[in-house]
Design a protein around this motif. Sequence first.
Motif, PDB file in Angstrom:
ATOM      1  N   ASN A  43       0.829  -1.214   0.000  1.00  0.00           N
ATOM      2  CA  ASN A  43       0.000   0.000   0.000  1.00  0.00           C
ATOM      3  C   ASN A  43       0.861   1.261   0.000  1.00  0.00           C
ATOM      4  N   PHE A  44       2.101   1.143   0.487  1.00  0.00           N
ATOM      5  CA  PHE A  44       2.966   2.322   0.629  1.00  0.00           C
ATOM      6  C   PHE A  44       4.313   2.090  -0.053  1.00  0.00           C
ATOM      7  N   PRO A  45       4.340   2.055  -1.379  1.00  0.00           N
ATOM      8  CA  PRO A  45       5.585   1.692  -2.074  1.00  0.00           C
ATOM      9  C   PRO A  45       6.703   2.730  -1.976  1.00  0.00           C
ATOM     10  N   TYR A  46       6.391   3.932  -1.513  1.00  0.00           N
ATOM     11  CA  TYR A  46       7.436   4.971  -1.446  1.00  0.00           C
ATOM     12  C   TYR A  46       8.042   5.093  -0.054  1.00  0.00           C
ATOM     13  N   ASN A  47       7.776   4.101   0.768  1.00  0.00           N
ATOM     14  CA  ASN A  47       8.239   4.111   2.154  1.00  0.00           C
ATOM     15  C   ASN A  47       9.626   3.467   2.244  1.00  0.00           C
ATOM     16  N   TRP A  93       3.557   9.379   5.921  1.00  0.00           N
ATOM     17  CA  TRP A  93       4.135  10.516   5.186  1.00  0.00           C
ATOM     18  C   TRP A  93       4.345  10.167   3.711  1.00  0.00           C
ATOM     19  N   SER A  94       4.851   8.943   3.447  1.00  0.00           N
ATOM     20  CA  SER A  94       5.229   8.608   2.067  1.00  0.00           C
ATOM     21  C   SER A  94       4.030   8.440   1.138  1.00  0.00           C
ATOM     22  N   VAL A  95       2.829   8.329   1.699  1.00  0.00           N
ATOM     23  CA  VAL A  95       1.664   8.240   0.814  1.00  0.00           C
ATOM     24  C   VAL A  95       1.077   9.644   0.609  1.00  0.00           C
ATOM     25  N   ILE A  96       1.328  10.502   1.583  1.00  0.00           N
ATOM     26  CA  ILE A  96       0.825  11.882   1.468  1.00  0.00           C
ATOM     27  C   ILE A  96       1.776  12.720   0.594  1.00  0.00           C
ATOM     28  N   GLU A  97       3.069  12.450   0.751  1.00  0.00           N
ATOM     29  CA  GLU A  97       4.067  13.176  -0.054  1.00  0.00           C
ATOM     30  C   GLU A  97       5.012  12.158  -0.699  1.00  0.00           C
ATOM     31  N   PHE A 103       2.120  16.764  -2.930  1.00  0.00           N
ATOM     32  CA  PHE A 103       1.201  16.224  -1.921  1.00  0.00           C
ATOM     33  C   PHE A 103      -0.008  15.596  -2.600  1.00  0.00           C
ATOM     34  N   SER A 104      -0.407  14.450  -2.095  1.00  0.00           N
ATOM     35  CA  SER A 104      -1.529  13.728  -2.705  1.00  0.00           C
ATOM     36  C   SER A 104      -2.833  14.105  -2.006  1.00  0.00           C
ATOM     37  N   GLN A 105      -3.693  14.804  -2.735  1.00  0.00           N
ATOM     38  CA  GLN A 105      -4.981  15.177  -2.150  1.00  0.00           C
ATOM     39  C   GLN A 105      -5.808  13.923  -1.851  1.00  0.00           C
ATOM     40  N   ASP A 106      -5.650  12.895  -2.688  1.00  0.00           N
ATOM     41  CA  ASP A 106      -6.395  11.646  -2.440  1.00  0.00           C
ATOM     42  C   ASP A 106      -6.032  11.058  -1.073  1.00  0.00           C
ATOM     43  N   ALA A 107      -4.731  11.068  -0.786  1.00  0.00           N
ATOM     44  CA  ALA A 107      -4.298  10.502   0.497  1.00  0.00           C
ATOM     45  C   ALA A 107      -4.825  11.354   1.652  1.00  0.00           C
TER      46      ALA A 107
END
Length: 459
Positions: A43-47, A93-97, A103-107
């Motif tokens: 779910n959080f690939p940028y982490n 943080w990594s899903v929001i930014e 910044f992801s408005q969806d998140a």
Amino acid sequence: MMSLVATELRWDWENIDTNDIVFPKSFLFGVAASDFQNSGNENFPYNNWRLWETAKAGREKSGTSCDFWHRYEDDIKLARDLGVNTFRLSIEWSVIEPHEGEFSQDALDHYRDVCQKMIDAGMTPMITFHHFTDPIWFTARGGFEKASNIKYLVRYCEVVFKELNDLVPYWCTINEPGVYAFMGYIMGEWPPEKRGITNMHEVGIVLRNLLEAHIAIFKKIKSLPGGDVAQVGFAHSVTQFEAYHDWNPLEKLVASYINHIFYKAALDFFVTGEFTFSVLPLPVQPVRHRNPTAKQALDFIGINYYSHVLVKIPTGASVTDESKMSSSKQFSAERPGDIRTDMPYTLYAEGLYRAIQEVAACGVPIMITENGCPDARDDRRELWSKRYLYALSKAIKDGYDVRGYYYWSLLDNLEWAERYTMKFGLYEVNFETKERRLRDGANYYASVAQHHIGYESRS
Ligand code: BGC
């Protein structure tokens, strides 16, 4: 003659009535969770833990964990069914930014809905901004090794606060700064996997930067509309390390170093405004720092408390013996009669009382932001709750200003380096089917919460 007897606080549990507990009417009973631990790298690939997972062959992948990201609505109902009235959740943080400055408005909308669902279910949200995980781009910039990176965390917190502050009264800036520094920079078990006593100076820098980040976030929030009423603190791990043998100066020295790193250096900073990170007589350059505003940068302080750790050094080891000293196996000793959990620590509720006493020096209200039993067999969970809630109630009776308690955790989830082997959940999770099942050992905590907050709207 040298004493072989423990001097740490011990209560006579055989003669204690653990039903003898009282909590103030306004007391908060909750559950705590972190989104990464409940949703995993799929779910959080940028982490940054994704890098950690792939760095060594054979490491179990986090996958989607309990897939809280998609199942939060039902999981919030499960929390409500326990009868608690607050939910502490770290957001990711990594899903929001996911990329620097984007910044992801969806998140953000997603987390808005999560908070709204908590409120609809009768639970006050407490949001943690940072719970050990970083976006990969932040790691690439040097993470908390550089003071110049603090501004990125503050910017993300500002964005989130503006989005959610009408729903969220309690904010936890950073989860366990001492543990982040210790596990990532001395034990080498967590990202960035730096290991050894020689890293100690860097540990001091990382810790100082995390504490300064807390202060900067606190000030930023206070400057924003709604910031004056927001309650802002951080969650501090107050694990006491103590010598197994009272007579052993090496065990005492090691225990005092680790206490210093884990929690004392940070606590002193918030009490005095002085940060002195020093592990003399080791040949490590101390980190000294002064910021008198630290003393005003807490609306509350969170305590994460599980147990104490007895340091037992093998005969013949020296403090500079890195292979022996930086292995967590040295820190798992227990005394006769101690009740073990599945982690390398025992039930030690007296330590929660001691932690509250120690943290009270900050002069602000206290929240127990985490406490819970790793227990796959579910044969110690109830006893854990009986003892720790008794210790908590005793502290409140004795005049300590504790306002809330969060059980770790609602669900079984990913336990950092231990992966899925540790079962902290009030609900057991089948990670293949994602099915949740209430554990018997959870009932005691639920009954205390229900009795003391009179929450009756069970469905
Ligand atoms: C951390 C949690 C962790 C828990 C149990 C705390 O130190 O904040 O993320 O799962 O302890 O080990």
